[in-house]
Design a protein around this motif. Structure first.
Motif, mmCIF file in Angstrom:
data_model
loop_
_atom_site.group_PDB
_atom_site.id
_atom_site.type_symbol
_atom_site.label_atom_id
_atom_site.label_comp_id
_atom_site.label_asym_id
_atom_site.label_seq_id
_atom_site.Cartn_x
_atom_site.Cartn_y
_atom_site.Cartn_z
ATOM 1 N N HIS A 790 -2.842 0.562 -72.818
ATOM 2 C CA HIS A 790 -2.981 1.859 -73.843
ATOM 3 C C HIS A 790 -2.699 2.646 -72.532
ATOM 4 O O HIS A 790 -2.436 2.351 -72.241
ATOM 5 N N GLU A 791 -2.537 3.862 -73.329
ATOM 6 C CA GLU A 791 -1.491 4.882 -71.875
ATOM 7 C C GLU A 791 -3.015 6.363 -72.153
ATOM 8 O O GLU A 791 -3.500 6.752 -73.143
ATOM 9 N N VAL A 792 -3.178 6.997 -71.084
ATOM 10 C CA VAL A 792 -4.320 8.493 -71.209
ATOM 11 C C VAL A 792 -3.422 9.021 -70.385
ATOM 12 O O VAL A 792 -2.909 8.958 -69.351
ATOM 13 N N ASN A 793 -3.546 10.474 -71.392
ATOM 14 C CA ASN A 793 -2.853 11.602 -70.107
ATOM 15 C C ASN A 793 -4.501 11.921 -69.809
ATOM 16 O O ASN A 793 -5.190 11.882 -70.270
ATOM 17 N N LEU A 794 -3.844 13.133 -68.524
ATOM 18 C CA LEU A 794 -4.826 13.146 -67.422
ATOM 19 C C LEU A 794 -5.309 15.062 -68.107
ATOM 20 O O LEU A 794 -4.589 15.000 -69.307
ATOM 21 N N ASN A 795 -6.217 14.774 -67.960
ATOM 22 C CA ASN A 795 -6.914 16.475 -67.905
ATOM 23 C C ASN A 795 -5.645 17.726 -67.780
ATOM 24 O O ASN A 795 -6.069 18.750 -68.203
ATOM 25 N N GLU A 796 -5.513 17.500 -66.785
ATOM 26 C CA GLU A 796 -4.524 18.727 -66.022
ATOM 27 C C GLU A 796 -3.371 18.749 -67.567
ATOM 28 O O GLU A 796 -2.565 18.444 -67.632
ATOM 29 N N PRO A 797 -3.408 20.272 -67.618
ATOM 30 C CA PRO A 797 -2.477 20.376 -68.636
ATOM 31 C C PRO A 797 -1.118 20.571 -68.438
ATOM 32 O O PRO A 797 -0.199 20.755 -69.164
ATOM 33 N N ASN A 798 -0.250 20.944 -67.222
ATOM 34 C CA ASN A 798 0.943 20.789 -66.910
ATOM 35 C C ASN A 798 1.211 19.631 -66.438
ATOM 36 O O ASN A 798 2.261 18.693 -66.467
ATOM 37 N N LEU A 799 0.118 18.171 -66.616
ATOM 38 C CA LEU A 799 0.532 16.981 -66.315
ATOM 39 C C LEU A 799 0.545 16.060 -67.945
ATOM 40 O O LEU A 799 1.055 14.992 -67.906
ATOM 41 N N ASN A 800 0.118 16.620 -68.871
ATOM 42 C CA ASN A 800 0.624 15.539 -70.233
ATOM 43 C C ASN A 800 1.646 15.134 -70.667
ATOM 44 O O ASN A 800 1.790 14.390 -71.508
ATOM 45 N N SER A 801 3.049 16.124 -70.444
ATOM 46 C CA SER A 801 3.648 15.444 -70.425
ATOM 47 C C SER A 801 4.963 15.747 -70.293
ATOM 48 O O SER A 801 4.490 16.661 -68.513
ATOM 49 N N THR A 802 6.082 15.758 -70.438
ATOM 50 C CA THR A 802 7.554 15.825 -69.446
ATOM 51 C C THR A 802 7.343 17.026 -69.650
ATOM 52 O O THR A 802 8.794 16.793 -70.795
ATOM 53 N N ASP A 803 7.667 17.686 -69.195
ATOM 54 C CA ASP A 803 8.253 19.150 -69.451
ATOM 55 C C ASP A 803 8.483 20.462 -68.925
ATOM 56 O O ASP A 803 9.238 21.690 -69.370
ATOM 57 N N GLY A 804 9.105 19.759 -67.768
ATOM 58 C CA GLY A 804 9.917 20.770 -66.676
ATOM 59 C C GLY A 804 8.499 21.687 -65.848
ATOM 60 O O GLY A 804 9.096 22.894 -65.563
ATOM 61 N N VAL A 805 7.138 21.441 -66.373
ATOM 62 C CA VAL A 805 5.989 21.926 -65.487
ATOM 63 C C VAL A 805 5.582 21.837 -64.604
ATOM 64 O O VAL A 805 5.114 20.290 -65.289
ATOM 65 N N TYR A 806 5.762 21.331 -63.448
ATOM 66 C CA TYR A 806 5.109 20.780 -62.460
ATOM 67 C C TYR A 806 4.160 21.682 -61.537
ATOM 68 O O TYR A 806 3.880 22.348 -61.280
ATOM 69 N N MET A 807 3.350 20.489 -60.760
ATOM 70 C CA MET A 807 2.084 20.740 -60.082
ATOM 71 C C MET A 807 3.150 20.189 -59.126
ATOM 72 O O MET A 807 3.914 19.672 -58.767
ATOM 73 N N GLN A 808 2.731 20.885 -58.065
ATOM 74 C CA GLN A 808 3.283 21.041 -56.591
ATOM 75 C C GLN A 808 2.269 20.570 -56.176
ATOM 76 O O GLN A 808 1.692 21.370 -55.864
ATOM 77 N N LEU A 809 3.105 20.049 -54.341
ATOM 78 C CA LEU A 809 2.325 19.004 -53.088
ATOM 79 C C LEU A 809 3.086 19.389 -52.236
ATOM 80 O O LEU A 809 4.328 19.161 -52.050
ATOM 81 N N PHE A 810 2.070 20.554 -51.485
ATOM 82 C CA PHE A 810 2.822 20.917 -49.988
ATOM 83 C C PHE A 810 2.501 19.963 -48.585
ATOM 84 O O PHE A 810 1.770 18.855 -49.374
#
Length: 842
Positions: A790-810
């Motif tokens: 099975h696969e499950v996506n996170l609840n974070e809206p920006n990380l549910n699919s590969t759409d070019g909207v990024y979470m950034q870590l500095f």
């Protein structure tokens, strides 16, 4: 091209100081097998879970091929690889040990089982510690299949050219035949690109090669094929046809003797004799002698009578020693000797030594005769060796090599310089096809090390390079291929170092030719790939020239260079000439991938590199040589030298613009820029420098500056992955993710093994001066109740699919995921699928 200038003298001060002694360091062991094993398991998953779109475009079922990249200084035995369920296709250097293919098991069951045991994920008694040697598993990419000549000269858009395509041989002849048939149909099907087709093919026991006409647009498709091993251009032959060798002496201008007024240096060639009547030798030949046995029964005849069996080895060596590059002389039709030659014949008509005569005595007599009678004879070329006396690491010096060192040391006041060929290594696999398949890795076998007398410490030892030429005979046949084929690659017969006590041997390399593989037969001395020299039997063959392959013909190129340097610097010591030659040497620009990043392997093969006369003899505007000769530096000491006075033109009064003045440096800035370490023999620390007659003290080198590697290497570092094991109440570091994806163009998807149900949390940490851009995160797992993945996506809206909207870590940021809220408690085979990249900020 830079202008040429004479070298400058290096004035010495009266200061002599002790050298600082520094300590050394040690190696490391892999002490975190559980984490490393899981990393390898994640890479296995990435390899076997390839998207369907990456499969073959024209009906061929591809094999699963990837590389095992090993840790530095580690190796794997064949039985360890095959015991893991892997078949070895090709072995490279230690930094790229094996390329393996899986033809029967797409899931790599046995390999994964051993990795799980190694990682502690299953209760299995064997630990499989040999897996410590594997650094990472890497899939073959299209760039891995581009041959070296094609890399140097890529196809232009719209260009239709013949290329050679080599396939991974499956061992099934019909399968390979079908593949090439399908390839031909595929190429011929492009109506918009007419003319593409397979023009020739060769399917042997170990090789499968197709000659094809192809365009750049279709090349990209073939480079993505798993079954393709390499696609490359063909090297051009050294000359267009054999008739170029059949030029009569009447077509050349008169050959004039070397100049007498400058006391041109002479070369003594100790070999099988020389054809004294050759019209391109006679005017430069000083003297010839035969050093026979006491009864004159084994070595008979005169200086011309040696080497009848092998067609004139000595005359061939003479030609190169006299002219250096005969290809250039032939093209320019200009044969003007710059050195004198002397010949000492020490072999019989079969080019064999007298078994009852000590070669050391022959050598002693030959050197003594010529050095005593001809003061200008300073260079001694020996292109002979004992192939049965191969040096082994840790062994003592050979007797003949020791004799050469003893003579050179005893006659150091005569400033003589020995130049010796490294010897030829004839690798003999069960099939000659394997020579091409295993080149150049077989050069690092124990049997390929240099032979007697190439280990002589004071002599210069010379290995051999390919000229980067191709076959002249039947050049269009797919079955006829040069082995090395790239200029600067080691010749397939050269021998490598190191020498006694790890000394650099051979110190130098130069052109010595290549082999040609014609179907399953090795051809040596093939016209298109070999060294051009002079023909002993020129009267019978009607040709003044012939070709040879061997380190025997690389050594006299260096001997010629040394003699020309002695002529230019008549008062130089042999040590200075050795130093100028070594300083002029460069590693070729193109070297095999097998040791591209391994300096130790490069040193074994190339030594200091290929020398260059112009660089050795002259300084340039941006490359100045400071000369000092006949100085003895005691062991453990170093000398300080002054910078010589600058030319008047640089220090006379001048007027400068304001903009120039603003860019100039203060005296403080100038002192900051003065190098504090020089390499003159050993590395020395500079403590003072003399300016205008006064000594200025320089502070000793300080601590290492704070440098981030990512500033200098595009690969940078990477974000880190950690997992929390609730049964052990601790976090484990699994290493980096998004490795080498250091810009947006390299963004991609990766899968990393996390473990089983005892893993409850994961964390991504950015520890470096960079920004991590995460596009999507998915957790994959197997539900133990239904056995399904099975696969499950996170609840974070920006990380549910590969759409070019990024979470950034500095730098200093982290991102944590609680797995207990996402997947069932009895899950197994938990994996992280992440898509993203990172960007260095310095």
């Amino acid at each position: 091209m830079n202008s040429q200038f004479e070298h400058l003298q290096l004035p010495r001060t009266n200061i002599e100081l002790p050298k600082r002694i520094k300590g050394g360091g040690g190696g490391n062991k892999r002490d975190n097998r559980d984490i490393h094993g899981r990393k390898l398991l994640a890479e296995v998953s990435t390899i076997i879970e390839r998207p369907v779109k990456e499969y073959a475009p024209f009906g061929i079922n591809p094999k699963l091929i990837f590389k095992l990249k090993l840790r530095s200084e580690y190796s794997l035995q064949d039985k360890q690889v095959t015991g893991s369920g892997l078949n070895i296709l090709e072995k490279g250097s230690k930094s790229d040990e094996a390329i393996v293919v899986f033809s029967s098991d797409d899931n790599l069951t046995e390999f994964r089982r051993r990795l799980e045991s190694y990682s502690g994920l299953i209760n299995d008694s064997p630990e499989y510690g040999y897996l410590d040697a594997i650094e990472e598993l890497v899939r073959l990419e299209p760039q891995d299949r581009i041959g070296p000549l094609l890399k140097l000269e890529p196809l232009e858009h719209g260009e239709l050219v013949p290329l050679d395509l080599e396939l991974w041989h499956t061992g099934i002849l019909k399968e390979m035949q079908d593949y090439i048939n399908n390839l031909n149909e595929f190429l011929s099907s492009f109506e918009e690109y007419p003319g593409m087709r397979v023009t020739d093919r060769y399917i042997g026991e170990y090789m499968c090669i197709a000659r094809m006409k192809i365009r750049q647009e279709v090349l990209e498709i073939l480079l993505a094929e798993d079954a393709v091993k390499e696609i490359d251009r063909r090297p051009k032959p050294a000359f267009e046809n054999s008739s170029q060798l059949s030029i009569s002496i009447s077509e050349f201008p008169e050959v004039i003797s070397p100049p007498l007024d400058v006391d041109a240096c002479g070369i003594l060639v100790i070999d099988s004799g020389v054809q004294r009547g050759h019209p391109l030798i006679a005017q430069a030949l000083g003297d010839t002698e035969v050093f026979s046995d006491s009864n004159h029964s084994f070595i008979t005849g005169g200086p011309d009578d040696g080497d009848i069996k092998n067609g004139g080895h000595g005359t061939g060596v003479f030609g190169v020693a006299l002219y250096g590059d005969l290809f250039k002389c032939l093209e320019e039709k200009n044969f003007q000797p710059q050195v004198w030659l002397f010949s000492a014949r020490v072999t019989n008509e079969n080019n064999e030594y007298d078994p009852d005569l000590l070669l050391e005595n022959q050598l002693e007599k030959a050197v003594a005769y010529f050095i005593d009678n001809y003061p200008n004879c300073k260079v001694i070329n020996i292109s002979l060796g004992n192939r049965d006396s191969v040096y082994r690491d840790g062994h003592k010096q050979f007797l003949l090599a020791a004799k050469i060192d003893e003579i050179a040391y005893r006659l150091q006041h005569k400033n003589i310089l020995f130049v010796i060929s490294a010897g030829n290594f004839y690798y003999q696999p069960e099939s000659d096809e394997l020579l091409r398949q295993k080149y150049p890795s077989y050069l690092f076998s124990e049997n390929s090390q240099i032979i007697e007398p190439a280990t002589a410490a004071i002599a210069l030892t010379v290995g051999s390079l390919s000229m980067g030429k191709g076959s002249l005979e039947y050049a269009e046949d797919a079955s006829r291929n040069a082995i090395a084929k790239v200029e600067g690659y080691p010749s397939p017969f050269t021998r490598i170092g190191f020498g006694v006590d790890g000394m650099v041997k051979p110190e130098l390399v130069d052109f010595g030719g290549d082999f040609v593989l014609d179907r399953s037969r090795i051809i040596d001395n093939e016209k298109g790939v070999s060294i051009l020299t002079l023909n002993k039997n020129f009267q019978g063959s009607q040709s003044l020239f012939r070709v040879y392959c061997g380190t025997s013909f690389a050594a006299p190129r260096v001997a010629n260079l040394a003699a020309r340097l002695f002529t230019k610097f008549p008062n130089a010591s042999s040590n200075l000439i050795r130093a100028l030659i070594a300083d002029s040497a460069d590693i070729p620009e193109e070297i095999p991938d097998d040791f591209q990043d391994d300096e130790k392997q490069q040193l074994k093969v190339y030594g200091y590199g290929q020398p260059n006369f112009e660089k050795a003899a002259y300084s340039t505007e941006n490359g100045v040589v400071l000369l000092e000769d006949n100085r003895q530096i005691p062991v453990g000491k170093f000398h300080i030298y002054e910078i010589p006075p600058l030319p008047e033109v640089l220090i006379e009064s001048k007027s400068f613009s304001n903009s120039f003045v603003k860019q100039s440096k203060s005296i403080g800035d100038l002192l900051e820029s003065i190098p504090e370490r020089f390499a003159v023999g050993p590395v020395i620390e500079v403590t003072a420098i003399k300016i205008d007659g006064d000594f200025v003290t320089l502070r000793p080198p300080g601590d290492k500056p704070s440098i981030y590697i990512s500033k200098y290497f595009e690969g940078g570092s990477c974000p880190y992955l950690k997992i929390y094991d609730y049964t052990k109440n601790t976090w484990f570091d699994l290493g980096t993710v998004l490795y080498n994806r250091h810009n947006k163009d390299l963004q991609g998807e990766e899968i990393h093994i996390l473990g089983n149900s005892n893993i409850t949390k994961l964390r991504l940490e950015e520890r470096e001066k960079e920004i991590t851009f995460i596009d999507s995160i998915t957790i994959k797992y197997v539900d133990t109740h239904d056995g399904m993945e099975h696969e499950v996506n996170l609840n974070e809206p920006n990380l549910n699919s590969t759409d070019g909207v990024y979470m950034q870590l500095f730098e200093g940021d982290s991102f944590e995921i609680d797995l207990t809220t996402l997947i069932p408690s009895e899950s197994s085979d938990i994996r992280l699928k992440i898509n993203g990249y990172y960007q260095p900020t310095i």
